[in-house]
Design a protein around this motif. Structure first.
Motif, PDB file in Angstrom:
ATOM      1  N   ALA A 255       0.838  -1.212   0.000  1.00 11.62           N
ATOM      2  CA  ALA A 255       0.000   0.000   0.000  1.00 11.62           C
ATOM      3  C   ALA A 255       0.863   1.249   0.000  1.00 11.62           C
ATOM      4  O   ALA A 255       0.595   2.229  -0.715  1.00 11.62           O
ATOM      5  N   MET A 256       1.918   1.203   0.829  1.00 13.26           N
ATOM      6  CA  MET A 256       2.829   2.357   0.882  1.00 13.26           C
ATOM      7  C   MET A 256       3.532   2.546  -0.457  1.00 13.26           C
ATOM      8  O   MET A 256       3.738   3.675  -0.909  1.00 13.26           O
ATOM      9  N   ALA A 257       3.885   1.443  -1.087  1.00 18.48           N
ATOM     10  CA  ALA A 257       4.558   1.548  -2.379  1.00 18.48           C
ATOM     11  C   ALA A 257       3.662   2.201  -3.423  1.00 18.48           C
ATOM     12  O   ALA A 257       4.111   2.994  -4.253  1.00 18.48           O
ATOM     13  N   THR A 258       2.353   1.842  -3.370  1.00 18.39           N
ATOM     14  CA  THR A 258       1.400   2.446  -4.315  1.00 18.39           C
ATOM     15  C   THR A 258       1.334   3.951  -4.118  1.00 18.39           C
ATOM     16  O   THR A 258       1.366   4.740  -5.082  1.00 18.39           O
ATOM     17  N   GLU A 259       1.233   4.366  -2.830  1.00 19.25           N
ATOM     18  CA  GLU A 259       1.178   5.806  -2.545  1.00 19.25           C
ATOM     19  C   GLU A 259       2.477   6.497  -2.941  1.00 19.25           C
ATOM     20  O   GLU A 259       2.476   7.618  -3.459  1.00 19.25           O
ATOM     21  N   GLN A 260       3.599   5.820  -2.669  1.00 17.36           N
ATOM     22  CA  GLN A 260       4.890   6.409  -3.035  1.00 17.36           C
ATOM     23  C   GLN A 260       5.019   6.547  -4.542  1.00 17.36           C
ATOM     24  O   GLN A 260       5.611   7.510  -5.042  1.00 17.36           O
ATOM     25  N   THR A 261       4.448   5.593  -5.289  1.00 17.25           N
ATOM     26  CA  THR A 261       4.486   5.682  -6.760  1.00 17.25           C
ATOM     27  C   THR A 261       3.722   6.904  -7.244  1.00 17.25           C
ATOM     28  O   THR A 261       4.174   7.650  -8.125  1.00 17.25           O
ATOM     29  N   LYS A 262       2.527   7.120  -6.646  1.00 19.33           N
ATOM     30  CA  LYS A 262       1.741   8.305  -7.014  1.00 19.33           C
ATOM     31  C   LYS A 262       2.510   9.584  -6.679  1.00 19.33           C
ATOM     32  O   LYS A 262       2.542  10.536  -7.472  1.00 19.33           O
ATOM     33  N   LEU A 263       3.119   9.585  -5.472  1.00 17.71           N
ATOM     34  CA  LEU A 263       3.877  10.763  -5.063  1.00 17.71           C
ATOM     35  C   LEU A 263       5.065  11.001  -5.999  1.00 17.71           C
ATOM     36  O   LEU A 263       5.360  12.149  -6.371  1.00 17.71           O
ATOM     37  N   ALA A 264       5.699   9.891  -6.391  1.00 20.14           N
ATOM     38  CA  ALA A 264       6.848  10.027  -7.293  1.00 20.14           C
ATOM     39  C   ALA A 264       6.434  10.584  -8.644  1.00 20.14           C
ATOM     40  O   ALA A 264       7.135  11.392  -9.249  1.00 20.14           O
ATOM     41  N   GLU A 265       5.249  10.126  -9.130  1.00 25.08           N
ATOM     42  CA  GLU A 265       4.752  10.638 -10.412  1.00 25.08           C
ATOM     43  C   GLU A 265       4.472  12.123 -10.336  1.00 25.08           C
ATOM     44  O   GLU A 265       4.792  12.889 -11.257  1.00 25.08           O
ATOM     45  N   LEU A 266       3.847  12.544  -9.204  1.00 19.85           N
ATOM     46  CA  LEU A 266       3.580  13.979  -9.036  1.00 19.85           C
ATOM     47  C   LEU A 266       4.886  14.765  -8.941  1.00 19.85           C
ATOM     48  O   LEU A 266       5.016  15.855  -9.532  1.00 19.85           O
ATOM     49  N   SER A 267       5.856  14.224  -8.200  1.00 17.84           N
ATOM     50  CA  SER A 267       7.143  14.907  -8.056  1.00 17.84           C
ATOM     51  C   SER A 267       7.849  15.019  -9.401  1.00 17.84           C
ATOM     52  O   SER A 267       8.436  16.059  -9.732  1.00 17.84           O
TER      53      SER A 267
ATOM     54  N   ALA B 192       6.440  15.052 -12.378  1.00 15.75           N
ATOM     55  CA  ALA B 192       5.748  16.045 -13.211  1.00 15.75           C
ATOM     56  C   ALA B 192       6.145  17.452 -12.793  1.00 15.75           C
ATOM     57  O   ALA B 192       6.371  18.339 -13.627  1.00 15.75           O
ATOM     58  N   HIS B 193       6.229  17.638 -11.468  1.00 16.92           N
ATOM     59  CA  HIS B 193       6.627  18.967 -10.956  1.00 16.92           C
ATOM     60  C   HIS B 193       8.056  19.303 -11.386  1.00 16.92           C
ATOM     61  O   HIS B 193       8.339  20.434 -11.814  1.00 16.92           O
ATOM     62  N   GLU B 194       8.960  18.316 -11.262  1.00 18.24           N
ATOM     63  CA  GLU B 194      10.353  18.558 -11.646  1.00 18.24           C
ATOM     64  C   GLU B 194      10.481  18.850 -13.131  1.00 18.24           C
ATOM     65  O   GLU B 194      11.252  19.717 -13.537  1.00 18.24           O
ATOM     66  N   GLU B 195       9.705  18.112 -13.954  1.00 24.55           N
ATOM     67  CA  GLU B 195       9.770  18.354 -15.404  1.00 24.55           C
ATOM     68  C   GLU B 195       9.279  19.743 -15.755  1.00 24.55           C
ATOM     69  O   GLU B 195       9.868  20.436 -16.591  1.00 24.55           O
ATOM     70  N   ALA B 196       8.182  20.161 -15.082  1.00 23.57           N
ATOM     71  CA  ALA B 196       7.662  21.510 -15.342  1.00 23.57           C
ATOM     72  C   ALA B 196       8.667  22.563 -14.902  1.00 23.57           C
ATOM     73  O   ALA B 196       8.918  23.554 -15.606  1.00 23.57           O
ATOM     74  N   SER B 197       9.251  22.342 -13.709  1.00 27.13           N
ATOM     75  CA  SER B 197      10.240  23.302 -13.206  1.00 27.13           C
ATOM     76  C   SER B 197      11.461  23.347 -14.118  1.00 27.13           C
ATOM     77  O   SER B 197      11.993  24.427 -14.412  1.00 27.13           O
ATOM     78  N   ALA B 198      11.905  22.154 -14.563  1.00 24.90           N
ATOM     79  CA  ALA B 198      13.075  22.110 -15.441  1.00 24.90           C
ATOM     80  C   ALA B 198      12.805  22.819 -16.754  1.00 24.90           C
ATOM     81  O   ALA B 198      13.662  23.534 -17.293  1.00 24.90           O
ATOM     82  N   GLU B 199      11.584  22.631 -17.287  1.00 20.91           N
ATOM     83  CA  GLU B 199      11.233  23.284 -18.555  1.00 20.91           C
ATOM     84  C   GLU B 199      11.208  24.797 -18.399  1.00 20.91           C
ATOM     85  O   GLU B 199      11.720  25.533 -19.251  1.00 20.91           O
ATOM     86  N   LEU B 200      10.629  25.260 -17.268  1.00 21.96           N
ATOM     87  CA  LEU B 200      10.602  26.704 -17.023  1.00 21.96           C
ATOM     88  C   LEU B 200      12.014  27.255 -16.838  1.00 21.96           C
ATOM     89  O   LEU B 200      12.349  28.329 -17.358  1.00 21.96           O
ATOM     90  N   THR B 201      12.845  26.495 -16.082  1.00 24.00           N
ATOM     91  CA  THR B 201      14.218  26.947 -15.855  1.00 24.00           C
ATOM     92  C   THR B 201      14.992  27.004 -17.168  1.00 24.00           C
ATOM     93  O   THR B 201      15.717  27.965 -17.437  1.00 24.00           O
ATOM     94  N   ALA B 202      14.826  25.944 -17.986  1.00 23.99           N
ATOM     95  CA  ALA B 202      15.528  25.910 -19.271  1.00 23.99           C
ATOM     96  C   ALA B 202      15.079  27.065 -20.163  1.00 23.99           C
ATOM     97  O   ALA B 202      15.891  27.698 -20.849  1.00 23.99           O
ATOM     98  N   GLN B 203      13.758  27.337 -20.150  1.00 27.33           N
ATOM     99  CA  GLN B 203      13.238  28.439 -20.968  1.00 27.33           C
ATOM    100  C   GLN B 203      13.795  29.769 -20.486  1.00 27.33           C
ATOM    101  O   GLN B 203      14.184  30.614 -21.296  1.00 27.33           O
ATOM    102  N   LYS B 204      13.848  29.937 -19.145  1.00 27.53           N
ATOM    103  CA  LYS B 204      14.387  31.187 -18.589  1.00 27.53           C
ATOM    104  C   LYS B 204      15.872  31.325 -18.932  1.00 27.53           C
ATOM    105  O   LYS B 204      16.331  32.419 -19.332  1.00 27.53           O
ATOM    106  N   GLU B 205      16.637  30.230 -18.793  1.00 28.06           N
ATOM    107  CA  GLU B 205      18.060  30.292 -19.127  1.00 28.06           C
ATOM    108  C   GLU B 205      18.273  30.623 -20.591  1.00 28.06           C
ATOM    109  O   GLU B 205      19.157  31.405 -20.949  1.00 28.06           O
ATOM    110  N   SER B 206      17.441  30.010 -21.467  1.00 22.02           N
ATOM    111  CA  SER B 206      17.570  30.282 -22.897  1.00 22.02           C
ATOM    112  C   SER B 206      17.273  31.749 -23.202  1.00 22.02           C
ATOM    113  O   SER B 206      17.982  32.394 -23.972  1.00 22.02           O
ATOM    114  N   GLU B 207      16.224  32.284 -22.572  1.00 20.81           N
ATOM    115  CA  GLU B 207      15.885  33.700 -22.791  1.00 20.81           C
ATOM    116  C   GLU B 207      17.004  34.608 -22.296  1.00 20.81           C
ATOM    117  O   GLU B 207      17.337  35.604 -22.945  1.00 20.81           O
TER     118      GLU B 207
END
Length: 553
Positions: free
Chosen positions: A387-399, A401-416
């Motif tokens: 059960a904990m593994a299932t919840e951790q998987t969901k948390l990892a997926e959210l994390s 997604a958040h990291e990818e969005a942050s990385a994309e924003l950071t990369a866009q800002k660095e490029s600009e």
């Protein structure tokens, strides 16, 4: 009797005379040693009048001894010399104390070897300083301070020039040799690099004379480029004298490159495709070797980490970082554990005999109930873990997604930010940075002008190309396309050929400046096929005559 007395008086007179001569010589030698000590203490500088008078009296004493003058005269000169030299010692101490705040500049100039490297400048400062010390000796301390203040900037000049000559003397000599070797005719670009580094070193020392590390770096660069220019000039001159020398020169460089290749395992390099292909092959092979070494290091590090983990689990304390010693320790500990288990089994069997259990009975049967309970707890724990593994998987997926969005924003800002910096580097008259239809970055350079019908890069265009180099370095690992464009004046075929030559010249410059391989950059010409403005106006044609450097993204 009278003769005996006369002989005795004569003998006594001779002894007294000899004793006086020995005594006078001893005093003379002592004064000579005092004067040597005074020179070490710099009495000629800090007490010039007293030391000069002492020197005069000392010379008169020496002259009197040489001329065998009366003892009284010699003694008087020696005594006067001693008195003046003792006064010079005292005056030196007083002078150093009075002019203490002005001694630092003089000491720095001496430390910079100014007396030997720039003797005329140092002598000028020293002469001014002696004017000040003379006033101290005369009792005019205020006047001495005024005169000493005049010497400080002179000592500082001598110090700076001494530092420059000490650090750049070799570079200056090598530059002179390069000129003698006609590098200004046959190796001008290399000679210019040597001169530029030399001037940078001078500028660094002029701004901060104690920034030795930065200045030394430029001085070493200047020496290297000056020697480089001399060697190139000598080679080119020999080529001009003998047409066959061209082939010999090419073969010499190919032999040296082959030696490098053979030392790392390459049997031959593909010189039949030109030097660039040979160099690229050598670089790729070296990179593959580096990758193999790195992979082996990582594998060894993983095995070492596993061994250390096993040692920690078995509680083996290593006596050193030697992996062989650690492995031996793990082996000893394993044998000890096996021996302990064997002993424990023997004790269980003996206990079963004492309890009257049949010899064939398994001691583990007694713990069956405990094993059952433990199995139940383990099952419950596994359910909770799942059960904990299932919840951790969901948390990892959210994390994620958040990291990818942050990385994309950071990369866009660095490029600009990079693009803003790139645009700020270029003046409107030089060029601009923009996007093309495929979202690639284009450095458009209408300001990179060539003489009419020519493709050689002029010296005045180098500063602009250095800016372009800086922009390209902001986008590492991107492939580049150098495009040449012309206006529609003249024949289309000639324009196409000219645009290709100009693009190739810029590509070669950037390859050398940025150490790019043949796969990272290529050049192409479009002639007048891709105008960005009307060819019906002078301004439009000037915009169409351009170099575009496309940074593929």
């Amino acid at each position: 009797m009278r003769n005996s007395v006369c002989v005795g008086v004569a003998s006594a007179f001779f002894v007294l005379t000899l004793t006086g001569s020995i005594s006078a010589q001893s005093d003379y030698d002592n004064v000579s040693k005092l004067m040597d000590s005074a020179r070490v203490a710099e009495a000629p500088v800090f007490a010039p009048k007293s030391f000069t008078k002492s020197q005069e009296k000392f010379n008169e004493a020496k002259q009197s001894i040489d001329l065998k003058k009366g003892q009284r005269t010699i003694d008087q000169y020696v005594a006067d010399a001693r008195e003046f030299i003792e006064n010079a010692f005292k005056a030196t101490g007083v002078c150093k104390l009075s002019l203490q705040e002005y001694l630092a500049a003089r000491d720095k100039a001496r430390k910079a070897k100014a007396p030997s490297l720039v003797p005329e400048l140092y002598a000028k400062a020293e002469d001014q300083f002696v004017v000040a010390t003379g006033k101290v000796e005369s009792g005019d301390v205020k006047g001495a301070l005024r005169e000493a203040a005049k010497s400080t900037p002179l000592f500082e000049i001598a110090e700076l020039e001494g530092i420059k000559k000490d650090m750049l003397g070799q570079a200056a000599s090598l530059l002179e040799k390069a000129i003698t070797d006609e590098a200004d005719k046959y190796a001008l670009a290399t000679l210019d690099r040597a001169r530029t580094a030399y001037q940078k070193a001078i500028d660094i020392l002029t701004k901060d004379r104690y920034n030795r590390a930065s200045a030394q770096k430029e001085a070493v660069r200047s020496e290297y480029e000056a020697r480089h220019a001399s060697n190139i000039a000598q080679s080119v001159r020999s080529l001009n004298r003998n047409d066959q020398a061209w082939e010999k020169l090419m073969l010499v460089y190919e032999i040296q490159m082959d030696r490098v290749g053979q030392s790392i395992g390459l049997a031959y390099l593909p010189f039949d495709n030109g030097p660039l292909a040979a160099a690229d092959s050598l670089i790729l092979y070296i990179k593959s070797l580096q990758g193999n070494v790195k992979q082996k290091e990582q594998s060894s590090a993983g095995l070492a980490q596993q061994l250390k983990g096993t040692a920690d689990y078995l509680k083996v304390s290593p006596s050193s970082d030697d992996l062989q010693a650690l492995a031996a320790g793990v082996d000893r500990r394993s044998r000890q554990i096996n021996d302990s288990l064997s002993e424990l089994g023997a004790r269980v069997t003996k206990l079963a005999g004492r309890l009257g259990l049949p010899p064939a009975a398994d001691p583990s049967t007694t713990l069956g109930a405990v094993d059952s309970a433990v199995a139940t707890l383990i099952a419950q724990q596994q359910g909770m873990t799942q059960a904990m593994a299932t919840e951790q998987t969901k948390l990892a997926e959210l994390s994620k997604a958040h990291e990818e969005a942050s990385a994309e924003l950071t990369a866009q800002k660095e490029s600009e930010d990079k693009i803003k910096k790139a645009r700020a580097l270029l003046n409107p008259s030089e060029g601009e940075v923009l996007y093309n239809a495929t979202n690639d970055l284009v450095v458009r350079l209408p300001g990179l002008q060539f003489p009419a019908g020519k493709s050689e890069i002029a010296d005045q265009q180098v500063p602009l190309l250095e800016k372009v180099k800086t922009i390209i370095e902001m986008f590492p690992n991107n492939k580049l396309v150098v495009e040449g464009h012309t206006d529609d004046r003249g024949e289309a075929a000639a324009n196409m050929q000219l645009s290709e030559k100009r693009a190739y010249a810029v590509m070669q410059y950037l390859r050398q400046a940025l150490s790019l391989s043949a796969e990272q950059i290529h050049a192409t010409g479009f002639g007048a096929d891709k105008p960005v403005a009307s060819n019906q106006t002078v301004e439009g044609r000037a915009k169409n005559r351009r170099i575009d450097i496309v940074i593929l993204r």
